[in-house]
Design a protein around this motif. Structure first.
Motif, mmCIF file in Angstrom:
data_model
loop_
_atom_site.group_PDB
_atom_site.id
_atom_site.type_symbol
_atom_site.label_atom_id
_atom_site.label_comp_id
_atom_site.label_asym_id
_atom_site.label_seq_id
_atom_site.Cartn_x
_atom_site.Cartn_y
_atom_site.Cartn_z
ATOM 1 N N PHE A 57 -3.433 -42.604 1.470
ATOM 2 C CA PHE A 57 -2.381 -41.608 1.649
ATOM 3 C C PHE A 57 -2.176 -40.864 0.339
ATOM 4 C CE2 PHE A 57 -0.371 -45.709 0.692
ATOM 5 C CZ PHE A 57 0.339 -45.403 -0.455
ATOM 6 N N ARG A 58 -1.462 -39.759 0.428
ATOM 7 C CA ARG A 58 -1.169 -38.979 -0.764
ATOM 8 C C ARG A 58 0.279 -38.514 -0.715
ATOM 9 N NH1 ARG A 58 -1.794 -33.369 0.465
ATOM 10 N NH2 ARG A 58 -2.574 -33.066 2.596
ATOM 11 N N VAL A 59 0.760 -38.067 -1.854
ATOM 12 C CA VAL A 59 2.149 -37.636 -1.989
ATOM 13 C C VAL A 59 2.211 -36.112 -1.952
ATOM 14 C CG1 VAL A 59 4.124 -37.542 -3.559
ATOM 15 C CG2 VAL A 59 2.851 -39.677 -3.267
ATOM 16 N N VAL A 60 3.154 -35.598 -1.171
ATOM 17 C CA VAL A 60 3.388 -34.156 -1.088
ATOM 18 C C VAL A 60 4.831 -33.888 -1.501
ATOM 19 C CG1 VAL A 60 3.529 -32.163 0.446
ATOM 20 C CG2 VAL A 60 1.691 -33.826 0.736
ATOM 21 N N PHE A 61 5.017 -32.920 -2.380
ATOM 22 C CA PHE A 61 6.358 -32.578 -2.848
ATOM 23 C C PHE A 61 6.929 -31.450 -1.999
ATOM 24 C CE2 PHE A 61 4.249 -34.414 -6.558
ATOM 25 C CZ PHE A 61 5.178 -35.385 -6.913
ATOM 26 N N GLY A 62 8.198 -31.640 -1.592
ATOM 27 C CA GLY A 62 8.851 -30.663 -0.733
ATOM 28 C C GLY A 62 9.919 -29.865 -1.455
ATOM 29 N N ASP A 63 10.987 -29.542 -0.731
ATOM 30 C CA ASP A 63 12.051 -28.693 -1.266
ATOM 31 C C ASP A 63 12.873 -29.417 -2.330
ATOM 32 O OD1 ASP A 63 11.274 -26.738 0.518
ATOM 33 O OD2 ASP A 63 12.705 -27.382 2.062
ATOM 34 N N ARG A 64 13.504 -28.635 -3.159
ATOM 35 C CA ARG A 64 14.414 -29.152 -4.175
ATOM 36 C C ARG A 64 15.618 -29.805 -3.494
ATOM 37 N NH1 ARG A 64 16.462 -27.855 -9.492
ATOM 38 N NH2 ARG A 64 18.742 -27.763 -9.528
ATOM 39 N N GLY A 83 18.014 -32.269 -8.680
ATOM 40 C CA GLY A 83 17.164 -31.207 -8.153
ATOM 41 C C GLY A 83 15.708 -31.569 -7.974
ATOM 42 N N GLN A 84 15.363 -32.846 -8.143
ATOM 43 C CA GLN A 84 13.970 -33.232 -7.933
ATOM 44 C C GLN A 84 13.578 -32.999 -6.476
ATOM 45 O OE1 GLN A 84 12.316 -36.526 -10.654
ATOM 46 N NE2 GLN A 84 14.242 -37.353 -9.901
ATOM 47 N N PRO A 85 12.305 -32.726 -6.218
ATOM 48 C CA PRO A 85 11.892 -32.395 -4.849
ATOM 49 C C PRO A 85 11.857 -33.613 -3.933
ATOM 50 C CG PRO A 85 9.988 -32.497 -6.288
ATOM 51 C CD PRO A 85 11.194 -32.629 -7.177
ATOM 52 N N VAL A 86 11.989 -33.353 -2.651
ATOM 53 C CA VAL A 86 11.764 -34.386 -1.647
ATOM 54 C C VAL A 86 10.293 -34.796 -1.712
ATOM 55 C CG1 VAL A 86 11.687 -34.864 0.832
ATOM 56 C CG2 VAL A 86 13.577 -33.536 -0.128
ATOM 57 N N VAL A 87 10.038 -36.090 -1.628
ATOM 58 C CA VAL A 87 8.666 -36.600 -1.673
ATOM 59 C C VAL A 87 8.288 -37.134 -0.299
ATOM 60 C CG1 VAL A 87 7.134 -38.334 -2.671
ATOM 61 C CG2 VAL A 87 8.802 -37.168 -4.117
ATOM 62 N N LYS A 88 7.168 -36.680 0.216
ATOM 63 C CA LYS A 88 6.669 -37.159 1.502
ATOM 64 C C LYS A 88 5.304 -37.807 1.309
ATOM 65 C CE LYS A 88 9.062 -33.718 4.350
ATOM 66 N NZ LYS A 88 8.905 -32.654 5.374
ATOM 67 N N ILE A 89 5.058 -38.846 2.096
ATOM 68 C CA ILE A 89 3.757 -39.519 2.088
ATOM 69 C C ILE A 89 3.006 -39.089 3.339
ATOM 70 C CG2 ILE A 89 2.578 -41.746 2.160
ATOM 71 C CD1 ILE A 89 4.954 -42.946 0.717
ATOM 72 N N VAL A 90 1.798 -38.584 3.157
ATOM 73 C CA VAL A 90 0.993 -38.102 4.280
ATOM 74 C C VAL A 90 -0.397 -38.726 4.203
ATOM 75 C CG1 VAL A 90 2.257 -35.921 4.383
ATOM 76 C CG2 VAL A 90 0.184 -36.080 2.998
ATOM 77 N N PRO A 91 -1.104 -38.805 5.337
ATOM 78 C CA PRO A 91 -2.459 -39.378 5.322
ATOM 79 C C PRO A 91 -3.384 -38.579 4.416
ATOM 80 C CG PRO A 91 -1.635 -39.157 7.569
ATOM 81 C CD PRO A 91 -0.675 -38.415 6.696
ATOM 82 N N ASN A 92 -4.309 -39.288 3.802
ATOM 83 C CA ASN A 92 -5.310 -38.654 2.945
ATOM 84 C C ASN A 92 -6.684 -38.984 3.512
ATOM 85 O OD1 ASN A 92 -6.424 -37.241 0.806
ATOM 86 N ND2 ASN A 92 -6.462 -39.026 -0.543
ATOM 87 N N SER A 93 -7.066 -38.259 4.545
ATOM 88 C CA SER A 93 -8.317 -38.541 5.248
ATOM 89 C C SER A 93 -9.499 -38.465 4.299
ATOM 90 C CB SER A 93 -8.510 -37.546 6.394
ATOM 91 O OG SER A 93 -7.441 -37.628 7.308
ATOM 92 N N GLY A 94 -10.285 -39.525 4.308
ATOM 93 C CA GLY A 94 -11.474 -39.551 3.473
ATOM 94 C C GLY A 94 -11.219 -39.939 2.039
ATOM 95 N N GLY A 95 -9.942 -40.102 1.667
ATOM 96 C CA GLY A 95 -9.616 -40.465 0.297
ATOM 97 C C GLY A 95 -9.783 -41.952 0.057
ATOM 98 N N PRO A 96 -9.827 -42.361 -1.197
ATOM 99 C CA PRO A 96 -9.997 -43.785 -1.508
ATOM 100 C C PRO A 96 -8.743 -44.587 -1.198
ATOM 101 C CG PRO A 96 -9.587 -42.544 -3.506
ATOM 102 C CD PRO A 96 -9.721 -41.537 -2.395
ATOM 103 N N VAL A 97 -8.935 -45.811 -0.737
ATOM 104 C CA VAL A 97 -7.811 -46.703 -0.482
ATOM 105 C C VAL A 97 -7.399 -47.403 -1.766
ATOM 106 C CG1 VAL A 97 -7.079 -48.761 0.780
ATOM 107 C CG2 VAL A 97 -8.468 -47.036 1.920
ATOM 108 N N THR A 98 -8.361 -47.681 -2.624
ATOM 109 C CA THR A 98 -8.060 -48.393 -3.860
ATOM 110 C C THR A 98 -7.543 -47.437 -4.932
ATOM 111 O OG1 THR A 98 -10.342 -48.129 -4.592
ATOM 112 C CG2 THR A 98 -9.786 -50.159 -3.433
ATOM 113 N N ILE A 99 -6.792 -47.976 -5.850
ATOM 114 C CA ILE A 99 -6.309 -47.234 -7.006
ATOM 115 C C ILE A 99 -7.030 -47.794 -8.218
ATOM 116 C CG2 ILE A 99 -4.309 -46.729 -8.465
ATOM 117 C CD1 ILE A 99 -2.586 -47.012 -5.978
#
Length: 245
Positions: A57-64, A83-99
């Motif tokens: 998965f990956r992190v997407v930043f939204g509205d303030r 004022g930090q943005p809303v953070v959403k977690i979305v699928p990351n197709s094909g991305g690595p599972v490991t960090i």
């Protein structure tokens, strides 16, 4: 014979439960039969994982973000965080599972015990080690005072497994210390640097999450790289907003 999806899931769940029982007997060097029936049943339960968190998965930043009220006062008190943005977690197709990076994450339980505290810890532990087996979870003892005093344990499967699905805060203990004075903030900064924390997770109610906000603001002001995260734990229903029921 036709097997329904629900019965197949139940069969798989039973297999996993038996496997978990055997794993516990091996890891803990105790017989599961020596535990109370309630403890046994709780150990055998396997929490369901949201599909999004099972893979990459990956992190997407939204509205303030803003505050529901007292906006100017809150912005003045938390100039670094407001004022930090809303953070959403979305699928990351094909991305690595490991960090690739080894992470060191601290966790602290605070306030009165509530269901789920131990499973926050076990979930953190499992996720960290699934992503990188060398990552470490550091448990601060007896609430926020454990951060101030740098009193901690490196958590392992042997220390965590007996507490999976169990109530209470017995694994680390809890406390109601408030981080308020400049000396306390300075000691917390030193603990974060000494432990080389990439993140610090507070599990608690409104007072605990206030502690987390104050510490996060202080860390940003002093350029401490540790990310502070608050996990809402309350039986009072006093941590409600758009994203928390």
């Amino acid at each position: 014979m036709v097997t329904s999806a629900s019965s197949a899931d139940e069969h798989l769940h039973n297999i996993q439960a038996v496997r978990r029982k055997v794993e516990h007997e091996l890891k803990l060097n105790i017989s599961v039969a020596e535990l109370s029936p309630l403890h046994q049943q709780r150990l055998l339960y396997i929490p369901r994982m949201p599909p999004l968190l099972r893979g990459a998965f990956r992190v997407v930043f939204g509205d303030r973000t803003s505050a529901a009220y007292d906006v100017e006062e809150i912005e003045k008190r938390f100039p670094k965080l407001f004022g930090q943005p809303v953070v959403k977690i979305v699928p990351n197709s094909g991305g690595p599972v490991t960090i690739g990076k080894k992470l060191r994450i601290g966790v602290v339980l605070s306030g009165g015990p509530a269901p789920g505290g131990h499973n926050v810890i076990s979930g953190l532990f499992d996720h960290l080690h699934e992503r990188n087996k060398d990552s470490e979870l550091i448990g601060f003892v007896n609430g926020p005072s454990g951060i101030i005093d740098c009193n901690y344990n490196i958590l392992t499967s042997q220390s965590i497994d007996p507490f999976r699905n169990q109530g209470g805060f017995h694994l680390l203990g809890s406390g109601r210390t408030k981080i308020e004075t400049e000396e306390q903030f300075a000691m917390a900064r030193e603990a974060a640097k000494k432990c080389e924390l990439d993140g610090l997770v507070f599990v608690g109610g409104d007072d605990t999450n206030t502690n987390a906000m104050l510490l996060a603001e202080d860390f940003k002001a002093y350029n401490i790289d540790t990310k502070v995260i608050g996990v809402p734990k309350t039986i009072d229903g006093d941590l409600r907003n758009t994203y928390i029921e």
